[in-house]
Enzyme design. Structure first.
Site, short mmCIF file in Angstrom:
data_model
loop_
_atom_site.label_atom_id
_atom_site.label_comp_id
_atom_site.label_asym_id
_atom_site.label_seq_id
_atom_site.Cartn_x
_atom_site.Cartn_y
_atom_site.Cartn_z
N GLU A 1 14.02 -13.53 -29.86
CA GLU A 1 15.25 -13.50 -30.65
C GLU A 1 15.73 -14.89 -31.04
OE1 GLU A 1 17.94 -10.31 -29.58
OE2 GLU A 1 19.63 -11.58 -30.10
N HIS B 1 26.43 4.11 -25.42
CA HIS B 1 26.11 2.86 -26.12
C HIS B 1 25.94 3.09 -27.63
CE1 HIS B 1 24.39 -1.00 -27.07
NE2 HIS B 1 23.27 -0.45 -27.48
N HIS C 1 26.37 -4.36 -32.87
CA HIS C 1 26.43 -4.56 -31.43
C HIS C 1 27.50 -5.56 -30.99
CE1 HIS C 1 22.80 -2.24 -31.49
NE2 HIS C 1 22.67 -2.29 -30.19
N ARG D 1 8.41 -12.09 -8.08
CA ARG D 1 8.24 -12.88 -9.31
C ARG D 1 7.47 -12.14 -10.40
NH1 ARG D 1 6.93 -17.36 -5.70
NH2 ARG D 1 8.88 -18.39 -5.14
N GLU E 1 21.15 4.05 -33.57
CA GLU E 1 20.18 2.95 -33.60
C GLU E 1 19.15 3.15 -34.71
OE1 GLU E 1 20.57 0.25 -31.84
OE2 GLU E 1 21.61 0.75 -29.97
N ARG F 1 15.02 -11.10 -35.06
CA ARG F 1 15.31 -10.04 -34.09
C ARG F 1 16.80 -9.84 -33.90
NH1 ARG F 1 12.52 -8.63 -28.23
NH2 ARG F 1 13.85 -6.83 -27.83
N LYS G 1 11.03 -1.43 -35.34
CA LYS G 1 11.40 -2.25 -34.17
C LYS G 1 10.22 -3.11 -33.72
CE LYS G 1 13.63 -3.35 -30.25
NZ LYS G 1 14.53 -2.78 -29.26
N HIS H 1 29.71 -4.00 -28.38
CA HIS H 1 29.82 -4.48 -27.01
C HIS H 1 31.28 -4.69 -26.62
CE1 HIS H 1 25.43 -6.17 -26.69
NE2 HIS H 1 25.48 -4.86 -26.63
N ASN I 1 20.95 -6.51 -33.70
CA ASN I 1 22.26 -6.47 -33.06
C ASN I 1 23.36 -6.06 -34.04
OD1 ASN I 1 21.60 -7.39 -30.33
ND2 ASN I 1 20.87 -9.19 -31.44
N LYS J 1 13.50 -6.28 -23.75
CA LYS J 1 14.81 -6.75 -23.29
C LYS J 1 15.19 -5.95 -22.06
CE LYS J 1 17.12 -8.57 -27.38
NZ LYS J 1 18.34 -8.46 -28.19
#
Lengths: 347, 347
Positions: free
Chosen positions: A224, A252, A235, A112, A176, A228, A214, A239, A232, A134
């Protein structure tokens, strides 16, 4: 050593980002370093020379986005259990974004949640994925669809690791950086236009600038809920490119670069940017060797894959689009017909 | 409808626990109900009559601790992706502790975390596992070793579901209730000694009391840095019993009951409780039909399995032991020889 503070809402999740040579890490606990074969070969000895801990173990995962899955996370956990790591132990993510995302996820669910630190070795991981918490993995439905917001205890950014980085990965990292300039900082965009790529000192300054943008965004909106999501940009399209081309064909950052051009085409059609701005962004991507064209095989299924994006709510796709250079906006009301028109330009 | 407030540190993670008939749940979103075949057969129709949502889907997992694994969690996620659940969607855990733990974990990692609510249908889940945000799965190394602290948005406790609960599971639930009385509340222990098991009204009061103790402990120490560990009384031994006997042979509550007797034997040897108290706890367990004896096959390997417990730090086992009735303490300095002696009494 320069550092930058990330103060998030809960005290627990605040941490420092350090720039410069890796300091001696003195850790009175068990440590599990997770890396890939390439980084292990090039730099593991250096890292081991810096880590002083009660016990140090290493776990090596095959390199590449295609291994960013449950199976790899389970293998990290298995090694941790085999060596009897406990709740006070620490994991170190030593590699690029794939390693960082998976180690953060594994640390977040091991008993955990235990501590982890990020030592990113690629430009992309240094300027983007190592900062902000993330973590996660890909699955058959798409990228990063399973994971956690789970912050590292510290991030160490050392540009020396970039000397051994292949040119293609360096380029992917710049995608990026350009993303952050386009969305948030027109001056920074100009700096990038004038950057001498071979100048390591200037590169360092660029990395620090990108990380500070960032960090500012993450401080404002860790989970987000708002701004935030601007990160993306490129993205949603990117993606889908990665999903449709099969993970591993493009890096990526390359997919994000191509995705930015698609997003810009839509932004141009909506009058959010003009042709001069469109051309300037494309030229900057190309300056850093980032691919800017992609041939969509099936426009309809490419469109459908948007709905798997985490930003798509209630069957509405949320597009992140530039608003001039240095500005950004969200649109979730773009007619399907217009999106298909734009995608057809890439078919 | 009675309710109890769980206010945790972050506002985000505060929630209500409701007691009584299930109210109408009006949810303007997609909902995924996860349950097992038995509860589906008995009560799903009732639940569906109460849930009014944009879209409602059901996912059914085989019943039992043996299915509390990564594979089941992946199957929940797959159903969620297949039905295009998004970040605003909700999962409902409808079943016992196994369902609750897995749905909490799945909700916590689906798109980096979506909301879930708990509707526990067993006594054990109602008084213990549904409250407090511990989620997770078992693996080859032990119980609940992989998971998250992830709080539900609400818990609905309705004792009507207990009418269809087999006697054996009702007994297992009482083990956790007795655990809380022994550790925290001598008066409550007496109430349990005098409880007429068939009195549904009295049972309701007992459930509310147990939940209020649990809620108080969780409010004080969500992440189990201190007092919350007391709730693991009986669990260090109990987890080893479950691991060694193979998940599924004993119900969790049964293993905890036997584990409490082992812990008490150690506490007796250390003078933390006296023989009268030892006998009173054992008698109370037996009153509720909880097994109190277990034959350890291999004392040494039983001992070794303690080190996989999450409470074991730096190769020290942290034992949770009663201190009289109504008190609790932690010991991490008990000599191995003494522990082996105690275990031998059960061999």
């Amino acid at each position: 050593m320069d550092s930058l503070d990330i103060s998030l809402k809960g005290e627990e999740s605040s941490y420092q980002i350090y720039f410069g040579d890796l300091p001696k890490l003195i850790l009175d606990k068990k440590v599990l370093i997770v890396t890939n074969p390439k980084i292990a070969g090039l730099h593991l000895q250096t890292l081991l020379g810096r880590v002083q801990a009660r016990e140090v173990y290493c776990h090596i995962i095959p390199d590449g986005e295609v291994y960013k899955n449950f199976k790899s996370v389970e293998s990290i956990l298995e090694t941790a259990f085999n060596h009897h790591l406990d709740r006070k132990s620490l994991m170190i993510a030593f590699g690029g974004g794939v390693i960082g995302d998976m180690v953060g996820f594994a640390a977040g669910i091991f008993m955990r949640g235990i501590d982890f630190i990020q030592i990113p070795t690629t430009l992309l991981a240094q300027v983007d994925s190592s900062v902000g918490g993330k973590t996660g993995i890909n699955n058959a439905f798409g990228k990063n669809l399973v994971g956690l917001f789970y912050q590292p205890k510290a991030v160490y950014i050392n540009s020396q690791f970039l000397r051994t980085l292949p040119q293609r990965e360096l380029s992917a990292g710049f995608a990026e950086i350009i993303k952050m300039a386009v969305c948030f900082d027109r001056e920074f965009f100009k700096v990038l236009e004038n950057l001498n790529i071979g100048d390591e000192c200037a590169l360092l300054a660029v990395i620090q600038k990108a990380v500070s943008i960032k960090a500012q965004v993450v401080r404002e909106d860790e989970k987000e809920q708002g701004i935030r999501a601007a990160l993306n940009y490129g993205h949603t399209f990117g993606h889908s490119i990665e999903l449709q081309s099969g993970y591993g064909k493009y890096l990526h950052g390359e997919a994000v670069g191509m995705g930015m051009v698609m997003a810009n085409t839509l932004a141009l059609a909506l009058g959010l940017i003009n042709q001069v701005e469109f051309d300037a962004i494309k030229a900057l991507l190309e300056k850093f060797g980032i691919p800017t064209s992609y041939a969509i095989k099936n426009v309809e299924s490419f469109y459908e894959s948007f709905f798997l994006d985490k930003k798509s709510l209630n069957s509405r796709i949320k597009f992140v689009l530039p608003q001039g250079i240095g500005g950004v906006c969200f649109k979730d009301d773009i007619p399907k017909a217009l999106v298909l028109d734009i995608l057809s330009e890439f078919a």
